[in-house]
Scaffold this motif. Structure first.
Motif, mmCIF file in Angstrom:
data_model
loop_
_atom_site.group_PDB
_atom_site.id
_atom_site.type_symbol
_atom_site.label_atom_id
_atom_site.label_comp_id
_atom_site.label_asym_id
_atom_site.label_seq_id
_atom_site.Cartn_x
_atom_site.Cartn_y
_atom_site.Cartn_z
ATOM 1 N N GLU A 196 0.746 -1.256 0.000
ATOM 2 C CA GLU A 196 0.019 -0.178 -0.108
ATOM 3 C C GLU A 196 0.875 1.203 -0.166
ATOM 4 O O GLU A 196 0.689 2.005 0.919
ATOM 5 N N ASP A 198 0.927 4.079 -1.001
ATOM 6 C CA ASP A 198 0.423 5.337 -1.304
ATOM 7 C C ASP A 198 -0.411 5.810 -0.129
ATOM 8 O O ASP A 198 -0.714 7.231 0.132
ATOM 9 N N SER A 199 -0.601 4.756 0.962
ATOM 10 C CA SER A 199 -1.354 5.051 2.211
ATOM 11 C C SER A 199 -0.362 4.798 3.241
ATOM 12 O O SER A 199 -0.211 3.790 3.561
ATOM 13 N N GLU A 200 0.095 5.801 4.000
ATOM 14 C CA GLU A 200 0.950 5.600 4.942
ATOM 15 C C GLU A 200 0.110 5.106 6.375
ATOM 16 O O GLU A 200 -0.607 6.066 6.692
ATOM 17 N N LEU A 201 0.187 4.028 6.816
ATOM 18 C CA LEU A 201 -0.681 3.738 7.813
ATOM 19 C C LEU A 201 -0.318 4.320 9.171
ATOM 20 O O LEU A 201 -1.437 4.403 9.909
ATOM 21 N N ALA A 203 0.022 7.346 9.230
ATOM 22 C CA ALA A 203 -0.602 8.726 9.281
ATOM 23 C C ALA A 203 -1.723 9.067 9.926
ATOM 24 O O ALA A 203 -2.196 10.146 10.406
ATOM 25 N N GLU A 204 -2.485 7.884 10.341
ATOM 26 C CA GLU A 204 -3.855 8.050 11.061
ATOM 27 C C GLU A 204 -3.800 8.154 12.493
ATOM 28 O O GLU A 204 -4.545 8.530 13.289
#
Ligand code: HEC
Ligand code: HEC
Length: 222
Positions: A196, A198-201, A203-204
């Protein structure tokens, strides 16, 4: 007859050493270079300026060394040591497997120092391999809940990593170093999860959440 058997055994040993088998003695020799920064047993140093490299999955270490080599992961201090001429692929394999086999205990087994078979020198050697991560600030209980829910599926039970998927251990690694990696994932210098990209996990999560997770990981190896 015995001589013949010995001779056959020697030939087999020679052939298998030519067949691309991992050479742990070569790994140990290469480690003398690495030890200048990462310590004799790959335990790292300077509070995480040099990360621990002992006991990580061999496939993970292999991948990082290839990245340092092709510069997709920047590392100025290591550049000259991973140059292709210095470190061909077979050497990268040897050192990665060698390091993966080093076990760093977090505590010493109890002994009776007055017992007749007490070996002070052996005890000293054991002490030198001891590695305990200092308790990091944060809420351990909150961190534990978050870790189990959000990280454990990949990083394994209690942060020990998942060798078969090349996922590194987090417990037993310096907290300072883990923060440096987090910041690189967040600013896009490095990719956390290749599946994945493109989505840095991370960042949430707030910095407080991550701090709590690291507090939990710092005691998970106690
Ligand atoms: C001159 C010092 C120096 C030497 C010598 C050195 N390293 Fe490093 N190494 C570093 C530094 C600094 C980092 C941390 C880079 C970062 O923060 O991304 C590092 C990071 C690493 C990492 C990444 C760890 C991780 O968890 O991702 C691996 C693997 C590694 N080194 C292996 C080696 C090996 C194997 C050798 C010997 C062939 C070696 N290093 C020699 C300084 C050194
Ligand atoms: C989908 C799987 C997955 C999940 C979920 C995951 N990680 Fe990771 N993590 C990885 C992989 C794979 C790597 C190694 C990346 C590489 O090859 O450079 C990694 C590396 C890291 C590193 C760098 C370690 C080092 O030695 O350089 C940190 C720090 C980290 N993860 C923290 C976390 C935290 C905290 C969580 C939970 C909030 C988490 N990860 C959840 C897969 C995951």
């Amino acid at each position: 007859m015995q001589v013949l058997t010995l001779f056959a055994a020697l030939i087999i040993a020679f052939l298998s050493s030519r067949a691309g088998a991992v050479d742990l003695e070569n790994g140990e020799e290469i480690n003398e270079v690495c030890a200048a920064c990462h310590g004799e047993y790959g335990q790292g140093g300077k509070n995480g300026e040099y990360p621990r490299i002992a006991g990580q999955p061999a496939g993970y270490t292999y991948k990082q060394l290839k990245r340092f080599q092709d510069r997709s992961r920047p590392n100025m201090p290591m550049v000259e040591h991973v140059d292709k001429r210095e470190l061909p692929d077979s050497d990268i394999e040897d050192i990665s497997v060698y390091l993966s086999k080093i076990v760093l205990p977090t505590k010493l087994p109890p002994v009776d120092e007055t017992a007749p078979d007490f070996d002070a020198y052996q005890r000293l050697l054991q002490t030198k391999r001891l590695m305990q991560i200092a308790r990091a600030e944060g809420d351990i209980e909150k961190g534990k809940v978050l870790y189990k829910k959000e990280c454990r599926s990949c990083h394994g039970k209690e942060g020990v990593g998942k060798p078969k998927d090349n996922v590194p251990m987090l417990a037993g690694q310096y907290t300072n170093y883990l923060w440096r990696q987090v910041d690189k994932y967040l600013d896009g210098t490095l990719i956390h999860d290749e599946d994945e990209p493109d989505s840095e996990l991370l960042a949430e999560f707030s910095r407080e959440d991550i701090r709590d997770i690291f507090a939990y990981l710092s005691i998970a190896d106690d």
